[in-house]
Write a protein that holds these residues in place. Sequence first.
Motif: not given
Lengths: 337, 337
Positions: B262-263, A72, B266, A75-79, A68, B59-60
């Motif tokens: 969310e990005t 980013e 940037l 800002l986005t997080g990650h599960q 990653e 990510r989700r």
Amino acid sequence: MLNFDPQRYLRIQSGALALTSQLRDAIAASLTEGRRNIFFLGTGGAAILMMPAVQLLQRRSGFPTFLESSAELVLTGHQALGPQSIVIIPSLSGTTRESIAALEYCKGKGAKVFTLVGHAETPLGTAADQTFVNFAEDDTSCESFYLQSLAIALAIMDARQEIAGCAAIVDQLGRLPQLLLEAKRRFEPLAEQIAERWKDEAYHIIIGAGPTWPEAFYYGMCILEEMQWIRTRPVHASDFFHGTLELVDKTVSILLFKGEDETRPLAERVEAFVAGLTDKLQVLDTADVNLPGISPQVRALISPVILAALLERVSAHLEVKRNHPLVTRRYYRRVAY
Amino acid sequence: MLNFDPQRYLRIQSGALALTSQLRDAIAASLTEGRRNIFFLGTGGAAILMMPAVQLLQRRSGFPTFLESSAELVLTGHQALGPQSIVIIPSLSGTTRESIAALEYCKGKGAKVFTLVGHAETPLGTAADQTFVNFAEDDTSCESFYLQSLAIALAIMDARQEIAGCAAIVDQLGRLPQLLLEAKRRFEPLAEQIAERWKDEAYHIIIGAGPTWPEAFYYGMCILEEMQWIRTRPVHASDFFHGTLELVDKTVSILLFKGEDETRPLAERVEAFVAGLTDKLQVLDTADVNLPGISPQVRALISPVILAALLERVSAHLEVKRNHPLVTRRYYRRVAY
């Protein structure tokens, strides 16, 4: 060799390899305590240098591996990021702003953070759960970061019994500093010729595949663009055929990397295609580099390392022939952003 | 609108969305029968258009998701690919050579292969386990592939209860064809202005982040390079600060994409930095596009779709002003490679 300190080079690459056992122990301990995935974070060039190790793990290991961008991720997080995670953050300076933010973010999520730095007394050197320090200046970080991330990948695969003969691989890697030094010396005349041909070129398409793709990306962005202000188009050997090829004519400079891993046919396909179309094709083939005692398996793993060692010689001549020092910047650390 | 058939546009985008329920059923059936990971394969531009969906899933969602280049995968293999895998292969023509090889390879490994094609009676249309056909010509595939891959991602997350309100999202997406058509119409004057300014530009740096980064990559490689033979440097908004920024001066054209995910910060960082440094900054901001009835959550998901809809208008004017038809090629389908 022009503007080159062999002892310093040996010290830096040997320093990287000397971290192998520490990295192996840290990874083994993390697996034992139940960490279940790994994130390679990083910013700019340092992140790119993690890519061959990430590719190896994703394709060859069942251990979930994520690459990653630091900027980013925060800002986005990650599960998948949490107390079950190992996080690797490389930064030669130890001060990269986006990477510091990523470190804090990952620690806040309970992850175990390892940093790979050139300087211990820095934000990234002092705030990690464990720091691996290999003192090095800017110009020689590539091989060092490739080798450290490879050591991490091998440690994971070895612990999970996903690779045979890991000790023998590590043993061979130990011979690399001296072998790469000799390879640089033999390459020096060609490096000067390439720099001479390139000194007035305003644009290069740079192509690689598999583990040499990151080196194409890195050399374009972090050396030619950042340090020489020359326009580049790094493009993967497969993507090349789906757009960028249409730019090619006799006047376009193309730099093609051929490694010795399974993706070599992709570079060969490019070579066969462009050979008659441009007068400015430069191929760098790791198979031309004599490395006694290094097995085909290891040569495949270190293809980007070999290329980085050779390309540093081209850069050394370029800065002189172009009268443009590699350390000169318009903006980096001169303008706030 | 110049060289544009609104009915055809509505038909193609509505066609893509009409596949949503079939895709949802196919994914649900695959999960029920025990498939445990998903690969998005593809070649060139079609692969790039899968990236926002891949990013969303990685990510989700806890469902293991891999993005691989077709051409590399068949050479390297992948430890996670097998009977437990769902494989998505997009190809508008249905004839992409590397994707056909990937399909055969994945079927050989026992994976369940779904293809997304524009033409049913093609190798990729006939050899898949299930084929999703949305007839479309080359120039209008972007939104369609973005929407189909998004439908797949949402189907997975919905089945796993990783996203709330999925039906409402799908309902909103159904309004998009008409809304995007209106957005194109309103953008037409600006599209012509941009094309006028760009018609003699030989090089553009194209920048995005998060889900708009793939659109920067795609528009540079598959439109400006392939269809207009203009040099580009697609670069991620974060990477930009670690090399490419040094190329910027008053004369350099920069195209910056701002999405609503969310990005976005940037892209804002790039905008703030380059605003005073070049006279040729062009920002495309999805937030400027009025889409009644589309929620902020959905606007974030479709930021690359919105950009693709607008950019197609710029391309339409470019080909006229540059007297360079978008369909003209030097090499593609003219030379064997």
